[in-house]
Write a protein that holds these residues in place. Sequence first.
Motif, short mmCIF file in Angstrom:
data_model
loop_
_atom_site.label_atom_id
_atom_site.label_comp_id
_atom_site.label_asym_id
_atom_site.label_seq_id
_atom_site.Cartn_x
_atom_site.Cartn_y
_atom_site.Cartn_z
N MET A 36 8.95 83.31 11.07
CA MET A 36 10.11 82.44 10.95
C MET A 36 10.74 82.18 12.31
SD MET A 36 10.44 81.56 7.84
CE MET A 36 12.09 81.12 7.32
N VAL A 37 10.69 83.16 13.20
CA VAL A 37 11.41 83.03 14.46
C VAL A 37 10.53 82.46 15.58
CG1 VAL A 37 12.70 84.28 16.22
CG2 VAL A 37 12.92 84.92 13.84
N PHE A 38 9.29 82.96 15.68
CA PHE A 38 8.51 82.65 16.89
C PHE A 38 7.51 81.52 16.73
CE2 PHE A 38 9.66 87.21 17.40
CZ PHE A 38 10.54 87.02 18.44
N ILE A 39 7.31 80.99 15.53
CA ILE A 39 6.37 79.88 15.41
C ILE A 39 7.14 78.57 15.48
CG2 ILE A 39 4.87 78.68 13.79
CD1 ILE A 39 3.68 81.27 13.02
N LYS A 80 8.01 75.50 14.35
CA LYS A 80 7.67 74.80 13.11
C LYS A 80 7.53 73.30 13.29
CE LYS A 80 10.52 77.96 10.59
NZ LYS A 80 11.81 77.97 9.95
N VAL A 121 4.63 70.63 12.08
CA VAL A 121 4.90 69.51 11.18
C VAL A 121 4.39 68.20 11.79
CG1 VAL A 121 6.74 68.16 10.12
CG2 VAL A 121 6.82 70.64 10.05
N LEU A 177 4.38 78.35 7.74
CA LEU A 177 5.74 77.81 7.62
C LEU A 177 6.49 78.29 6.41
CD1 LEU A 177 5.04 74.08 8.41
CD2 LEU A 177 5.90 75.80 9.95
N CYS A 184 11.68 78.29 -0.99
CA CYS A 184 12.63 77.18 -1.06
C CYS A 184 12.33 76.11 -0.03
CB CYS A 184 14.07 77.67 -0.92
SG CYS A 184 14.37 78.56 0.60
N LEU A 232 9.23 72.64 -1.32
CA LEU A 232 9.44 71.31 -1.90
C LEU A 232 9.92 70.26 -0.91
CD1 LEU A 232 10.64 71.93 -5.52
CD2 LEU A 232 8.61 70.72 -4.75
N PRO A 233 10.93 70.56 -0.08
CA PRO A 233 11.35 69.55 0.89
C PRO A 233 10.21 69.13 1.81
CG PRO A 233 12.90 71.36 0.88
CD PRO A 233 11.80 71.74 -0.05
N LEU A 234 9.44 70.13 2.25
CA LEU A 234 8.34 69.82 3.16
C LEU A 234 7.28 68.98 2.45
CD1 LEU A 234 7.43 70.23 5.96
CD2 LEU A 234 6.48 72.43 5.38
N ALA A 236 7.79 66.90 -0.04
CA ALA A 236 8.31 65.53 -0.16
C ALA A 236 8.25 64.81 1.18
CB ALA A 236 9.75 65.56 -0.68
N GLY A 237 8.55 65.56 2.25
CA GLY A 237 8.53 64.96 3.57
C GLY A 237 7.14 64.50 3.97
N ILE A 238 6.13 65.35 3.73
CA ILE A 238 4.76 64.96 4.10
C ILE A 238 4.33 63.74 3.31
CG2 ILE A 238 2.35 65.71 4.20
CD1 ILE A 238 3.38 68.58 4.28
N GLU A 296 15.71 88.06 10.30
CA GLU A 296 14.80 87.35 9.40
C GLU A 296 14.05 88.34 8.50
OE1 GLU A 296 14.47 84.35 8.49
OE2 GLU A 296 15.68 83.56 10.12
#
Lengths: 81, 494
Positions: free
Chosen positions: B77-80, B82, B86, B109, B114, B117-119, B121-123, B360
């Motif tokens: 969560m911290v070092f990649i 994101k 994307v 990612l 949670c 779903l946003p990701l 929809a975004g893709i 995290e």
Amino acid sequence: MVEKKLIQVVGKGCQKCEKQFEIAVKAVEESGKTDEYYVEHFTDISKFADLDVMLTPALRIDGKVVIEGRVMGVDKVKALL
Amino acid sequence: MIHKIKFSIIGLLDLAIPLCLYIENFRYEIGEQLMVHWFWIKLGEVLLGGGLALADYLSLHVLLCLIPAFFIAGAMMVFIPKDAIVKYMGKDSKRIVAYPVAAISGLLLAVCSCTVLPLFAGIKKKGAGLGPAMTFLFSAPAINILAITYTGVLIGMDIAIARAIIALGFSIIIGLLMEVIFKDRKKESKEEEINNATSEKLEENKIEERKQINLKQISQFALVFLLLAIGVLIAFLNRNYLLDWGVSNPSLIQTIIWGVGVLLFIGCTFLIKNRSLNLFLGLIYLLFTGTSQISYFTSESSDGSTQIRYTIEYLKSEAFRIDLANMGIKTVLSIVVAVIIIIYVARVFEKEETKEWMNETWSFVKMIFPYLILGVFIAGMLGELIPENFIQNLVGENTVVANTIGVLFGVVAYFPTLMEVPIARMFLDLGMSRGVLLAYLLADPELSIQSILVTRKFIGDKKNIVYVLLVIIFTVTAGLLFGLIVSKEPIGFI
């Protein structure tokens, strides 16, 4: 009376989104710009993509995505106002 | 020396065992007094089942693997970066890039459900389109690092690895099929693709040239590869294999291999500049150490493998003590690796980053741990409640019908993150065929009535139905094939 600029915290369901919302509100209050900015918590997942947001939580200031996918601290948000 | 360690560990354990015996005696006393009230006896058994499963879950064995996995998830969560990942799934990305990235990004990612779903929809809307979006939706819940590790320790490495590989492969196939069926991608991109293909080749050539020149990079790459290979080796090199090959002292060989891995990791920290890469290498090696098969003491009933069933009889037996002594040694090895990582992090990373990483990790633990404990307890209780032979008769053999039942159960029953793993373990203990188990494990996180209803909003009824059918067909097939190839059970229809 100037029209208020919109700050949107985009994200639903997770603790981080709640936290980001609190941070945004706090940042606006601390910088004393409460009449310039209006903070909104945007939670309609099906419309996230229309706001150019892919990763939550995300912060949009005045229509621009400022940060995606992680929480931004109070000081950094303040610097952007 | 080894015996000294063994006995001091056993000494500690002597406290725990009388406690279990006391609980067991208590159960029988209740039984005698209230012979008529079988309900209470049953309730006691059910609760005991839950308790034993919990003991199983909290055993060192599981914790050794889960703790590194939690830290890896936190570090991801911290070092990649994101947003960089994307970008590969953006509008202009080539199919050959978008699909694999979409499949793997589930691992990188979406450690938290949670964000899926946003990701997704975004893709679909702004990015590479329906196909990669479906790929991501399929792979994300199945290949997250916690799920794979947990499956590995609780059920077995064969199922865990099959689960990961099949999820990756199928996600791409299902994504491509969805794209072909619905022709979502615009035609213009095809021309682009041809252009891109040629430019890609040029780029590849360039990269290769660079590689030839840069010896340092090659050596670094080799180092990383060797380290990972040794990690895999210690995770799979069972003492029985070594004995079969005529090695007289398998535990020594295992320890030496492990030591070489540690030295390689220390080498990496000096030779490789990329901090995040080093950190992940270290954590992954820690995870391998935790899952390793190193065992110094053996008994007839135990060879230090992952398949331990926690029963009262087992807790009383010598095998339990031997297992614990083995675990103790593995803990020491893990601590050695952990200390090296801590020294590296303290020297190279800034305090703020480390703090964020810890936060995290802790938020993952807070989010997932309660569900895990609850899930294990419930699975243990259900194991006592389900009539004997019921599972074995229903899904004990590798048939089309049994696999379909497994998949449909996965769809109807909704369990929060990772809870499907202890439930699956319970089914396995009750006699479920391993193929059916895999089919169930693939289907459960992918499809639930709830998620079907949510994705419907994004892609509409028609596409949703096709997607659900595709997932069901593919998972059933995967279960059948796994049963046939790995557990060597012939495929039947009914």
